[in-house]
Design an enzyme around this catalytic site. Structure first.
Site, PDB file in Angstrom:
ATOM      1  N   VAL A  68      22.313  63.192  25.871  1.00  0.00           N
ATOM      2  CA  VAL A  68      22.669  62.134  25.801  1.00  0.00           C
ATOM      3  C   VAL A  68      22.299  60.878  24.709  1.00  0.00           C
ATOM      4  O   VAL A  68      22.784  59.959  24.833  1.00  0.00           O
ATOM      5  CB  VAL A  68      22.586  61.285  27.462  1.00  0.00           C
ATOM      6  N   LYS A  69      21.542  61.677  23.939  1.00  0.00           N
ATOM      7  CA  LYS A  69      21.063  60.559  23.041  1.00  0.00           C
ATOM      8  C   LYS A  69      22.091  60.549  21.788  1.00  0.00           C
ATOM      9  O   LYS A  69      23.142  61.282  21.631  1.00  0.00           O
ATOM     10  CB  LYS A  69      19.829  61.009  22.389  1.00  0.00           C
TER      11      LYS A  69
END
Ligand SMILES: *Cc1c(COP(=O)(O)O)cnc(C)c1O
Length: 398
Positions: A185-186
């Protein structure tokens, strides 16, 4: 923020290079790999991105924080100062080394409060770990001054702030060591992965060896390498690095989209006088991975969160009521729930947490709403979202 939203042909091509020769490991097998060294290539790209002399890829952001601290000699009984508002990984990475997390308040930057940091310094303090939450930064000049004055390390967890800058320096490149995550999710993802960034040659060499069982990586016969010291396995694989290599090349594109979407939302919310925004220290530029704002009180904030949920506006959170990012709900850590015995020294060092109050942090976190900025929204979607948010907030303020 999430780079996975824009996964495509570039990523596929880099992964296929690795699949075509079958060398999934980043070290050795020189003859089989047809010149493909994805992890090495990604490290070189990241040196450029983060304007730092050395980059060591590892298996996760959590590993990056732990490897960074270990590389600078932080270990048993050392105190590491960290903020109350962060991802649980900060606490875990310190505990992994037998060191003691010392939590202190944040301020309106949503990062470490320099005054609280200075008060927490003791003869056992080895490092200040600043966490650049939600795309922005703490007051880095003040923290650097404290770290210099007391001769303790300044370690930067910039996992959520890839692309943000402070006085033209990339976040993550300012402290003695910087840490990044490339989890799913970065802003840029490897699937799983992380990086330690530093200008210090010794820390880099330590990180390189420590993250691969202590291997010295001298010569081209892995079996014949020596082990100057104890290490563990925090390696990244070639497959993961290949995805990151494609993603890092798209970082400028991702950052431009984030900024565009962030600006539309911020301009809309700026019309409401009761809404205030997090303070960005002078000379700082956010990565725009999130938009963070404050409402007058917790009750209004909870109403807004509920209104957004009911109105179908996703990816907005109040961390006061969230299990992952704020001390208030970290009961497993306050009560030291561990599968295995924890040393008496660490237990004693953490007793303060059972009764500690963090009123200054509560003051900011209880009134904060943090909205993820997605890359895949269309402009129309962002404008609709902005309209809905304004309506919900105005209604809650009535
Ligand atoms: C994501 C994150 C980490 C941990 O990274 P992983 O790769 O998921 O282990 C650490 N610190 C912060 C601030 C993060 O957001």
């Amino acid at each position: 923020m999430p780079g996975f939203e824009l996964f495509g042909d570039l990523e596929r091509k880099e992964v296929n290079d690795v699949l075509d020769n079958g060398v999934l490991m980043r070290y050795g097998f020189d003859g089989m790999r047809n010149g493909h060294w994805k992890a090495k290539e990604l490290e070189t790209e990241l040196q450029d991105t983060f304007q730092s002399k050395h980059v060591q890829l590892v298996s996760s952001g959590t590993a990056a924080v732990s490897v960074a601290l270990a590389s600078a000699g932080v270990g048993a009984g050392d105190e590491v100062i960290m903020p109350t508002f962060t991802f649980v990984a900060s606490f875990e990475a310190i505990m992994m080394l037998g060191a003691i997390p010392i939590l202190v308040d944040i301020d309106d930057t949503l990062g470490l409060n320099p005054e609280a940091v200075e008060k927490a310094i003791t003869p056992k303090t080895k490092a200040i770990m600043v966490v650049q939450m939600c795309g922005s930064m703490a007051n880095m000049d003040a923290l650097q001054a404290i770290s210099n004055k007391h001769n303790v390390l300044l370690v930067e967890d910039a996992c959520q702030a890839i692309g943000g800058t402070y006085k033209s320096n990339p976040l993550g490149s300012i402290g003695d060591l910087g840490c990044f995550s490339f989890d799913f999710v970065k802003t840029i993802t490897c699937g799983e992965g992380g990086a330690v960034v530093t200008n210090n040659k010794d820390y880099y060499t330590n990180a390189d060896h420590y993250s691969d069982h202590g291997h010295d990586h001298i010569g081209s016969d892995r079996g014949a390498e020596t082990h100057p010291f104890l290490g563990y396995n925090f390696r990244i694989s070639e497959l993961h690095a290949a995805v990151g290599l494609a993603q890092v090349k798209r970082l400028p594109e991702f950052l431009a989209i984030q900024k565009k979407h962030y600006t539309i939302l911020r301009d809309a919310l700026s019309q409401i006088s009761e809404v205030t925004f997090r303070t960005v220290p002078e000379g700082g530029e956010e990565s725009c991975a999130f938009l963070n704002f404050f409402l007058p009180d917790l009750e209004t904030t909870r109403k807004v969160i509920q209104g957004l949920k009911d109105g179908g506006v996703d990816v907005c959170w109040n961390y006061y009521d969230n299990n992952w990012h704020y001390i208030r709900k970290w009961d497993h850590l306050k009560n030291l729930k561990s599968l295995f015995p924890i040393s008496e020294e660490v237990k004693k060092g953490l007793e303060y947490l059972k009764t500690a109050e963090f009123q200054k942090s509560d003051h900011f976190i209880s009134r904060n709403i943090s909205c993820l900025i997605k890359l895949s929204w269309t402009e129309e979607e962002v404008r609709n979202r902005a309209d809905k948010m304004v309506k919900v907030i105005k209604f809650a303020l009535k």
